[in-house]
Design a protein around this motif. Sequence first.
Motif, PDB file in Angstrom:
ATOM      1  N   GLU A   1       0.826  -1.209   0.000  1.00 44.09           N
ATOM      2  CA  GLU A   1       0.000   0.000   0.000  1.00 44.09           C
ATOM      3  C   GLU A   1       0.867   1.269   0.000  1.00 44.09           C
ATOM      4  O   GLU A   1       0.570   2.242  -0.698  1.00 44.09           O
ATOM      5  CB  GLU A   1      -0.901  -0.037   1.234  1.00 44.09           C
ATOM      6  CG  GLU A   1      -1.954   1.043   1.220  1.00 44.09           C
ATOM      7  CD  GLU A   1      -2.663   1.161   2.569  1.00 44.09           C
ATOM      8  OE1 GLU A   1      -3.048   0.112   3.138  1.00 44.09           O
ATOM      9  OE2 GLU A   1      -2.810   2.301   3.042  1.00 44.09           O
ATOM     10  N   ILE A   2       1.932   1.235   0.797  1.00 48.00           N
ATOM     11  CA  ILE A   2       2.844   2.395   0.852  1.00 48.00           C
ATOM     12  C   ILE A   2       3.459   2.624  -0.522  1.00 48.00           C
ATOM     13  O   ILE A   2       3.558   3.758  -1.008  1.00 48.00           O
ATOM     14  CB  ILE A   2       3.947   2.183   1.925  1.00 48.00           C
ATOM     15  CG1 ILE A   2       3.327   2.110   3.325  1.00 48.00           C
ATOM     16  CG2 ILE A   2       4.986   3.300   1.862  1.00 48.00           C
ATOM     17  CD1 ILE A   2       4.295   1.728   4.432  1.00 48.00           C
ATOM     18  N   LYS A   3       3.822   1.531  -1.168  1.00 44.04           N
ATOM     19  CA  LYS A   3       4.415   1.623  -2.508  1.00 44.04           C
ATOM     20  C   LYS A   3       3.411   2.232  -3.490  1.00 44.04           C
ATOM     21  O   LYS A   3       3.729   3.163  -4.241  1.00 44.04           O
ATOM     22  CB  LYS A   3       4.818   0.218  -2.983  1.00 44.04           C
ATOM     23  CG  LYS A   3       6.114   0.214  -3.787  1.00 44.04           C
ATOM     24  CD  LYS A   3       6.493  -1.192  -4.187  1.00 44.04           C
ATOM     25  CE  LYS A   3       7.885  -1.559  -3.694  1.00 44.04           C
ATOM     26  NZ  LYS A   3       8.082  -3.015  -3.647  1.00 44.04           N
TER      27      LYS A   3
ATOM     28  N   LYS B   1       0.868   4.118  -2.903  1.00 44.56           N
ATOM     29  CA  LYS B   1       0.558   5.524  -2.616  1.00 44.56           C
ATOM     30  C   LYS B   1       1.776   6.422  -2.769  1.00 44.56           C
ATOM     31  O   LYS B   1       1.643   7.644  -2.732  1.00 44.56           O
ATOM     32  CB  LYS B   1       0.091   5.659  -1.161  1.00 44.56           C
ATOM     33  CG  LYS B   1      -1.319   5.198  -0.904  1.00 44.56           C
ATOM     34  CD  LYS B   1      -1.682   5.589   0.534  1.00 44.56           C
ATOM     35  CE  LYS B   1      -3.074   5.179   0.905  1.00 44.56           C
ATOM     36  NZ  LYS B   1      -3.213   5.007   2.361  1.00 44.56           N
TER      37      LYS B   1
ATOM     38  N   GLY C   1       3.982   6.652  -0.443  1.00 40.89           N
ATOM     39  CA  GLY C   1       4.448   7.019   0.900  1.00 40.89           C
ATOM     40  C   GLY C   1       3.296   7.064   1.880  1.00 40.89           C
ATOM     41  O   GLY C   1       2.126   7.041   1.496  1.00 40.89           O
ATOM     42  N   ILE C   2       3.637   7.093   3.172  1.00 38.00           N
ATOM     43  CA  ILE C   2       2.631   7.148   4.244  1.00 38.00           C
ATOM     44  C   ILE C   2       3.226   8.030   5.339  1.00 38.00           C
ATOM     45  O   ILE C   2       4.455   8.041   5.526  1.00 38.00           O
ATOM     46  CB  ILE C   2       2.321   5.707   4.748  1.00 38.00           C
ATOM     47  CG1 ILE C   2       1.168   5.673   5.736  1.00 38.00           C
ATOM     48  CG2 ILE C   2       3.549   5.084   5.377  1.00 38.00           C
ATOM     49  CD1 ILE C   2       0.773   4.226   6.147  1.00 38.00           C
TER      50      ILE C   2
ATOM     51  N   TYR D   1       1.428   5.364   9.748  1.00 40.53           N
ATOM     52  CA  TYR D   1       2.195   4.127   9.920  1.00 40.53           C
ATOM     53  C   TYR D   1       2.072   3.624  11.363  1.00 40.53           C
ATOM     54  O   TYR D   1       1.760   2.457  11.610  1.00 40.53           O
ATOM     55  CB  TYR D   1       3.662   4.387   9.557  1.00 40.53           C
ATOM     56  CG  TYR D   1       4.574   3.204   9.754  1.00 40.53           C
ATOM     57  CD1 TYR D   1       4.630   2.174   8.813  1.00 40.53           C
ATOM     58  CD2 TYR D   1       5.388   3.104  10.888  1.00 40.53           C
ATOM     59  CE1 TYR D   1       5.474   1.078   8.993  1.00 40.53           C
ATOM     60  CE2 TYR D   1       6.232   2.022  11.079  1.00 40.53           C
ATOM     61  CZ  TYR D   1       6.275   1.007  10.123  1.00 40.53           C
ATOM     62  OH  TYR D   1       7.101  -0.068  10.313  1.00 40.53           O
TER      63      TYR D   1
ATOM     64  N   MET E   1       7.471  11.394   6.487  1.00 39.92           N
ATOM     65  CA  MET E   1       6.810  10.284   5.805  1.00 39.92           C
ATOM     66  C   MET E   1       7.719   9.055   5.803  1.00 39.92           C
ATOM     67  O   MET E   1       8.909   9.143   6.080  1.00 39.92           O
ATOM     68  CB  MET E   1       6.538  10.641   4.336  1.00 39.92           C
ATOM     69  CG  MET E   1       5.883  11.973   4.075  1.00 39.92           C
ATOM     70  SD  MET E   1       4.094  11.855   4.043  1.00 39.92           S
ATOM     71  CE  MET E   1       3.829  10.720   2.687  1.00 39.92           C
TER      72      MET E   1
ATOM     73  N   SER F   1       8.691   6.098   3.012  1.00 36.05           N
ATOM     74  CA  SER F   1       8.525   5.673   1.631  1.00 36.05           C
ATOM     75  C   SER F   1       9.776   4.914   1.192  1.00 36.05           C
ATOM     76  O   SER F   1      10.900   5.294   1.557  1.00 36.05           O
ATOM     77  CB  SER F   1       8.226   6.902   0.761  1.00 36.05           C
ATOM     78  OG  SER F   1       9.022   6.964  -0.357  1.00 36.05           O
TER      79      SER F   1
END
Length: 323
Positions: A11-13, A15, A17-18, A23, A162, A164
């Motif tokens: 999901e992070i990939k 988007k 980043g988060i 997180y 963030m 990422s």
Amino acid sequence: MSEFADELIAEIKAKGGITVHDYMARCNAHYYATRDPLGKDGDFTTAPEISQIFGELIGVWCMDLWTRAGAPDDIALVELGPGRGTLMADLLRAVPKLAAKAKVHFIETSPALRRAQAERVPRATWHDDIDTVPADRPFMLIANEFFDALPILQYVGDAERMISGGRFEPNGDVTEERCLAATDIMAAIAARLANSGGAALVIDYGYTGGETGDTLQAVKGHEHVGPLSAPGESDLTAHVDFHALQRAGKTARGHGPTTQAAFLSALGIGLRAEALMQRASEKERDDIARAVHRLTAPTEMGALFKVMALTGRNWPAPAGFPA
Ligand code: SAH
């Protein structure tokens, strides 16, 4: 890596980043929902798991305050994030007069820990958050090592930090941390206290000055690990900003913060330990002495852990804080 970690990383990939905040929120929700992390065989230990004296003294603190408030019949004991329920079980045993009157409310999101709590305090009522706890009567609320588990926002200058590609971004030192969940909860508690009377006691590790920097940490199997190394499989915490909590709770009267060592000493930890030692074996006496040392020594939990309280309408000042 777990299925949860695989999904989160994908999901992070997707988007790109988060935030650190999201997180921490996602990882801790998974972490607490899927295990009992406390104790020797778990990831970390807390004060009530170290010694029964901790919960007993908090019981005495509640009993003293309740008595001086006129011992209202309608009284609730509320705990945020009760872990295994050990603190409340020790508290109730220590003060039977208060225990006989009080309704017990636990605020806990983890199904695994709710089960552990039900074994030790079957009489409790469970809530997802404070909103559903009855607001029409005075209450005494306890939060030990609860606020440190709430997600923080980190800033590097003006940029929210963030995660990422398995790294923190932007590069550079964390200049500020903020825990909006913590200040929101404190404000809600203070508003209730101002309305119905009662008190709140917050114990956690944290700071009272304007310290800045990165306090996000992860613990697994009693060791520090990298916060990104095993998503959802380690305990993510951050230091609690006690001044921010006090500002958020200013509609109620504030007490402290003081250190855990000063607070427990003022409540008579030395005397309670001596009393327990009198009917203990030599091995048990060593254990008691070691536990008291862990709770109060400045090199252990005594100085890093801080204690603050709020009191509500027409309630007296609590014990344990320098006047
Ligand atoms: N107070 C206990 C446990 C501390 S661990 C002790 O001292 O031993 C943190 C506790 O807070 C756990 O019970 C965890 O499930 C709970 N918790 C964490 N985040 C929460 C949230 N957002 N809402 C309610 N409970 C939460």
